[in-house]
Design an enzyme around this catalytic site. Sequence first.
Site, PDB file in Angstrom:
ATOM      1  N   TYR A  15      -2.321  -0.887  10.353  1.00 14.42           N
ATOM      2  CA  TYR A  15      -2.282  -1.081   8.904  1.00 14.42           C
ATOM      3  C   TYR A  15      -0.934  -0.626   8.339  1.00 14.42           C
ATOM      4  CZ  TYR A  15      -3.843  -0.792   4.002  1.00 14.42           C
ATOM      5  OH  TYR A  15      -3.982  -0.948   2.644  1.00 14.42           O
ATOM      6  N   SER A  45       0.858  -1.176   0.000  1.00 15.05           N
ATOM      7  CA  SER A  45       0.000   0.000   0.000  1.00 15.05           C
ATOM      8  C   SER A  45       0.896   1.227   0.000  1.00 15.05           C
ATOM      9  CB  SER A  45      -0.849  -0.004   1.283  1.00 15.05           C
ATOM     10  OG  SER A  45      -1.447   1.260   1.511  1.00 15.05           O
TER      11      SER A  45
END
Length: 273
Positions: free
Chosen positions: A170, A157
């Site tokens: 995350y 990401s």
Amino acid sequence: MSGKLSGKVAFITGAARGQGRAHAVKMAGEGADIIAVDIAGKLPDCVPYNPATPEEFAETVRLVEATGQRIVSAVVDTRDLDGLKDVVQQGVAKFGRLDIIVANAGITSPAAWDEITPTAFRDVMDVNVTGTWNTVMAGAPAIVEGGAGGSIILISSAAGIKMQPFMVHYTASKHAVTGMARAFAAELGKHNIRVNSVHPGPVNTDMGTGDMVAELGKAMETNPALQNMMLPFLPIYIAEPEDIADTVCFLASDDAKLITAEAISVDQGSTKY
């Protein structure tokens, strides 16, 4: 059918919808047979968006078959290493080889730093880090055994290059995936297996459904100065899953035969700002 991936076989996780489906359909369109898994059901409690359904997974199968390619699919949680090994075994038995792994399955869960519970932290790390490791461990031995080399793509990401506020767990998990790709690249290189990570910015998927936007908004209110950290340079704020699949397909193909241990951002420039 001839294409960039003609005669190859790709193992893809999180394939029921979104990016995973786009990878499967794009690769099938380029001539690959597909081994697909998805949890297609309940996600950990910390996840605020709607989970994928068996119907969505069936649609991925239909779309792959519509290209004329074959697919083996199974409902498996990436936290289940034995389950992943089983489906890889089935796929290799049917297709005779494995060349490509796309570790795409992952979850996110926005929250201010002091609102993240131990359970939420553990669940995000289990799915995003252990699940990604499991995916490589389930598939890489078959690529090694095949002897023809291959390509492994770990979907990280923008949060794995820069960071993403309001989701410490995350960000931690996606930085781990970035490092994992490099480490696997070093050791698998002698087998002519390339390993790279891909780092999308915002993508138009079902991660935006349910209470996701509300939860993110709530977290942003705790520190409004950080709201604009992911501004893009290009006039496109949000990518489509197919945009990411184009890059993943390139990395899987011989066009990228000398690219390994790289972290490739597909983020409109947002991690540079």
